[in-house]
Scaffold this active site. Structure first.
Site, PDB file in Angstrom:
ATOM      1  CE  LYS A  28      -7.636   9.791   7.515  1.00 33.78           C
ATOM      2  NZ  LYS A  28      -7.064   8.460   7.820  1.00 33.78           N
TER       3      LYS A  28
ATOM      4  CB  THR B  10      -7.201   5.822  11.533  1.00 29.59           C
ATOM      5  OG1 THR B  10      -7.249   5.787  10.088  1.00 29.59           O
ATOM      6  CG2 THR B  10      -5.867   6.409  11.968  1.00 29.59           C
TER       7      THR B  10
ATOM      8  N   GLY C  36       0.825  -1.210   0.000  1.00 26.27           N
ATOM      9  CA  GLY C  36       0.000   0.000   0.000  1.00 26.27           C
ATOM     10  C   GLY C  36       0.853   1.251   0.000  1.00 26.27           C
TER      11      GLY C  36
ATOM     12  CG  HIS D 110      -6.365  13.180   5.643  1.00 31.25           C
ATOM     13  ND1 HIS D 110      -6.931  13.773   6.754  1.00 31.25           N
ATOM     14  CD2 HIS D 110      -5.168  12.665   6.059  1.00 31.25           C
ATOM     15  CE1 HIS D 110      -6.132  13.615   7.795  1.00 31.25           C
ATOM     16  NE2 HIS D 110      -5.056  12.947   7.401  1.00 31.25           N
ATOM     17  CG  HIS D 111      -5.182  10.759   0.558  1.00 32.67           C
ATOM     18  ND1 HIS D 111      -5.884   9.591   0.427  1.00 32.67           N
ATOM     19  CD2 HIS D 111      -4.409  10.610   1.671  1.00 32.67           C
ATOM     20  CE1 HIS D 111      -5.536   8.740   1.382  1.00 32.67           C
ATOM     21  NE2 HIS D 111      -4.648   9.338   2.162  1.00 32.67           N
TER      22      HIS D 111
ATOM     23  CB  ALA E  65       0.261   6.663  17.830  1.00 29.74           C
TER      24      ALA E  65
ATOM     25  CE1 TYR F 251       3.420   4.802  16.090  1.00 28.16           C
ATOM     26  CE2 TYR F 251       1.457   4.898  14.716  1.00 28.16           C
ATOM     27  CZ  TYR F 251       2.178   4.301  15.735  1.00 28.16           C
ATOM     28  OH  TYR F 251       1.649   3.230  16.417  1.00 28.16           O
TER      29      TYR F 251
END
Length: 265
Positions: free
Chosen positions: A157, A98, A11, A153-154, A120, A123
């Site tokens: 997402k 996420t 990915g 975001h792109h 997290a 990062y």
């Protein structure tokens, strides 16, 4: 030397992680794991990313071996399977997935009783510093302010708001003594009254190739503070994850986060 394996290695984030591990002088790439039916199996990883280790081939995600830490930035369904593999093989994990559900988080907590895990939502060093800054702002401004969080975001997402946006909101809520789920507002399309100052509003943009942008707004009468972080490369997150993997090696079982890694607590 820290032996690292990467799930979802084909990915966008996976390829960045392969490169980041290769570049780190204290780490060695020992596994690049993809789905069992992937046509990439047995192909050298540097065929997709020329900066990655030429001696490693893509392999099935069930063929984990000779690894100290596994890094996973895949989707929730994949992460759940990978977590089981890590527990079965007693291997530490760094997780950046996420969009996790309550059940997923419970699974993380259960797994952390057996292996060390860093989880997290972001990062990058900058974002984790931002989490501290928004808490300071939330306390110092007091109650006379409006709090809003914007993220972009792109177009690929899926989860929204982003995990990082939620982490920012949760940090603010903690500093204010609020329960985040009680004060988070994701939709005001049917509101018939002015917003409350006891809430955190979220807004989202998806488009183009935006790697990640987050802004926390603190607005009072006559002034506005904007705390913003912008990422221009996925390598920022990949390098942070590899740093977390180095920190995690030989740690006792438990659930850690990037604030632990950076000693920000």
């Amino acid at each position: 030397m820290n032996r690292i394996g990467v799930f979802g290695a084909n990915g966008r984030m996976g390829l960045a992680l392969l490169e980041a591990v290769t570049k780190n002088e204290h780490s060695v790439l020992t596994g690049a794991y993809v789905r069992e039916n992937s046509p990439l199996i047995n192909l050298a990883v540097n065929q997709l990313n020329s900066a990655a280790d030429a001696d490693v081939q893509f392999s099935k995600e069930t063929d984990v071996k000779e690894t100290d830490v596994l890094i996973d930035f895949t989707l929730p369904a994949g992460m759940r399977n990978h977590l089981k593999t890590a527990v079965e093989k007693n291997i530490a994990m760094v997780i950046g997935t996420t969009g996790l559900t309550h059940d997923d988080l419970e699974a993380l907590n259960d797994a952390a009783k057996h292996i060390p895990i860093v989880f997290a939502r972001n990062y990058s060093v900058g974002v984790n510093l931002l989490l501290n800054l928004v808490q300071t702002a939330a306390v110092k401004f007091g109650d006379d302010m409006d709090i809003e969080i914007f993220e972009a975001h792109h177009r690929h997402k899926i989860d929204a708001p982003s995990g990082t946006a939620l982490a920012i909101g949760e940090a603010i809520a903690e500093a204010k003594g609020w329960q985040h789920d009680d004060v988070a507002r994701f939709d005001r399309s049917h509101d018939e009254q002015a917003k409350s100052q006891n809430e955190i509003g979220y807004s989202v943009m998806r488009g183009g190739d935006i790697v990640g942008e987050h802004t926390a707004y603190f607005a009072t009468s006559g002034e506005r503070l904007e705390l913003t972080h912008k990422a221009s490369s996925r390598m920022t997150f990949a390098l942070g994850a590899v740093r977390a993997a180095g920190w995690l090696k030989n740690k006792p079982a438990g659930l850690y986060d990037m604030q632990d890694v950076l000693d920000l607590k």
